[in-house]
Write a protein that holds these residues in place. Structure first.
Motif, short mmCIF file in Angstrom:
data_model
loop_
_atom_site.label_atom_id
_atom_site.label_comp_id
_atom_site.label_asym_id
_atom_site.label_seq_id
_atom_site.Cartn_x
_atom_site.Cartn_y
_atom_site.Cartn_z
N ALA A 178 5.19 -5.55 3.02
CA ALA A 178 5.33 -3.87 3.38
C ALA A 178 4.01 -2.71 4.37
CB ALA A 178 6.43 -3.52 3.49
N ARG A 179 3.75 -2.79 2.35
CA ARG A 179 2.44 -1.82 1.86
C ARG A 179 1.59 -2.19 3.23
NH1 ARG A 179 -0.11 -0.34 -4.06
NH2 ARG A 179 -0.46 -1.67 -3.43
N TRP A 180 1.48 -2.96 2.45
CA TRP A 180 -0.31 -3.93 3.05
C TRP A 180 -0.02 -4.69 4.78
CZ3 TRP A 180 -0.74 -9.70 4.31
CH2 TRP A 180 -1.60 -10.41 5.38
N THR A 181 1.11 -4.18 5.37
CA THR A 181 1.08 -4.21 7.31
C THR A 181 1.04 -2.52 7.47
OG1 THR A 181 3.12 -6.08 7.10
CG2 THR A 181 3.17 -4.89 8.53
N VAL A 182 1.87 -1.39 6.73
CA VAL A 182 1.10 -0.20 6.72
C VAL A 182 0.48 -0.15 6.88
CG1 VAL A 182 2.34 2.25 6.24
CG2 VAL A 182 4.28 0.71 5.97
N ALA A 183 -0.55 -0.42 5.85
CA ALA A 183 -1.77 0.32 6.15
C ALA A 183 -2.62 -0.08 6.66
CB ALA A 183 -2.09 0.16 4.48
N ARG A 184 -1.96 -1.30 7.50
CA ARG A 184 -2.99 -1.97 8.61
C ARG A 184 -2.61 -1.15 9.70
NH1 ARG A 184 -5.76 -6.95 8.92
NH2 ARG A 184 -6.91 -7.44 6.84
N ALA A 185 -1.24 -1.18 9.88
CA ALA A 185 -0.88 -0.52 11.09
C ALA A 185 -1.58 0.71 11.14
CB ALA A 185 0.79 -0.48 11.17
N ARG A 186 -1.96 1.31 10.65
CA ARG A 186 -2.93 2.59 10.50
C ARG A 186 -3.99 2.48 10.50
NH1 ARG A 186 1.89 5.54 5.80
NH2 ARG A 186 3.44 5.97 7.37
N GLY A 187 -4.36 1.44 10.37
CA GLY A 187 -5.73 1.50 10.33
C GLY A 187 -6.42 1.90 9.05
N ARG A 188 -5.42 2.31 8.22
CA ARG A 188 -6.39 2.46 6.41
C ARG A 188 -6.49 0.76 6.13
NH1 ARG A 188 -1.99 6.59 5.18
NH2 ARG A 188 -2.19 7.93 6.27
N PRO A 189 -7.45 0.88 5.30
CA PRO A 189 -7.78 -0.14 4.24
C PRO A 189 -6.72 -1.15 3.26
CG PRO A 189 -9.18 1.22 3.85
CD PRO A 189 -8.35 1.93 4.86
N ALA A 190 -6.86 -1.95 3.91
CA ALA A 190 -5.28 -2.29 2.69
C ALA A 190 -6.17 -1.87 0.92
CB ALA A 190 -4.71 -3.61 2.79
N ARG A 191 -5.14 -1.78 0.00
CA ARG A 191 -5.84 -1.76 -1.58
C ARG A 191 -6.22 -2.91 -1.93
NH1 ARG A 191 -1.92 2.01 -4.92
NH2 ARG A 191 -2.72 4.08 -3.86
N THR A 192 -7.73 -2.92 -2.34
CA THR A 192 -8.42 -4.26 -2.44
C THR A 192 -7.93 -4.45 -4.47
OG1 THR A 192 -10.68 -3.30 -2.75
CG2 THR A 192 -9.69 -4.05 -0.86
N ARG A 193 -7.57 -3.08 -4.99
CA ARG A 193 -7.67 -2.78 -6.32
C ARG A 193 -6.42 -2.62 -6.61
NH1 ARG A 193 -10.58 1.72 -8.24
NH2 ARG A 193 -9.14 1.64 -9.85
N ALA A 194 -5.67 -3.42 -7.74
CA ALA A 194 -4.33 -3.67 -8.09
C ALA A 194 -3.75 -2.31 -9.35
CB ALA A 194 -3.78 -4.40 -9.81
N GLY A 195 -4.86 -1.42 -9.23
CA GLY A 195 -4.58 -0.10 -9.90
C GLY A 195 -4.59 0.14 -11.35
N ASP A 196 -3.71 0.43 -12.22
CA ASP A 196 -3.26 0.87 -13.26
C ASP A 196 -3.42 -1.01 -13.38
OD1 ASP A 196 -3.02 1.45 -15.79
OD2 ASP A 196 -1.38 2.60 -15.35
N PRO A 197 -4.28 -1.07 -14.34
CA PRO A 197 -4.15 -1.90 -15.30
C PRO A 197 -2.83 -2.48 -16.07
CG PRO A 197 -6.67 -0.55 -15.88
CD PRO A 197 -5.38 -0.45 -14.73
N ARG A 198 -2.54 -2.15 -16.37
CA ARG A 198 -1.28 -2.22 -17.40
C ARG A 198 0.26 -2.69 -16.10
NH1 ARG A 198 -0.49 4.33 -19.31
NH2 ARG A 198 -0.59 4.09 -17.56
N LEU A 199 -0.17 -2.45 -15.21
CA LEU A 199 0.87 -3.34 -14.16
C LEU A 199 -0.01 -4.75 -13.90
CD1 LEU A 199 1.17 -0.29 -11.06
CD2 LEU A 199 2.74 -0.99 -13.07
#
Length: 132
Positions: free
Chosen positions: A86-107
């Motif tokens: 859903a986060r990927w879909t919303v980012a694409r719908a808004r024309g924003r790039p989808a995150r390619t990094r996982a963020g916090d490595p602890r996750l």
């Protein structure tokens, strides 16, 4: 909204729906419908994904309790996968790039530890309830 940007998330959704439909129609509880897990066949121990097809089959037929008994980890990861889709879909719908990094490595390390812990526990005598 950018429709072309939704092609990839839509394709993933269609593929996931096709997989679930196939598993719902072709019962993994019957021998010969799907191959045996290679790790289980070679070692006699269950991997973290053992029972995933039977779990999806049970969920597709509305048997949540049975699905939880078969592989609680798969059931618990489905909302996580849905969130990231859903986060990927919303980012694409808004024309924003989808995150390619996982963020916090602890996750990532936390997820890795959860998978390894589940794998270990379901193969120990006191964790046999996790291995259906």
């Amino acid at each position: 909204m950018r429709i072309r940007g939704l092609a990839a998330p839509g394709g993933v959704l269609a593929l996931a729906a096709a997989v679930v439909a196939t598993v719902a129609l072709v019962d993994p509880n019957e021998r010969g419908n799907y191959p045996t897990c290679p790790f289980l066949a070679l070692t006699g121990y269950q991997c973290p994904g053992c029972g995933a097809l039977r779990t999806l089959h049970a969920l597709a037929h509305g048997h949540v309790g049975e699905a939880l008994a078969l592989n609680v980890f798969v059931v618990s990861m489905l909302p996580v996968l849905a969130f990231f889709w859903a986060r990927w879909t919303v980012a694409r719908a808004r024309g924003r790039p989808a995150r390619t990094r996982a963020g916090d490595p602890r996750l990532i390390w936390g997820l890795f530890a959860a998978v390894m812990g589940f794998w270990l526990m379901r193969n120990l005598p006191w964790g046999a309830f996790l291995a259906a």
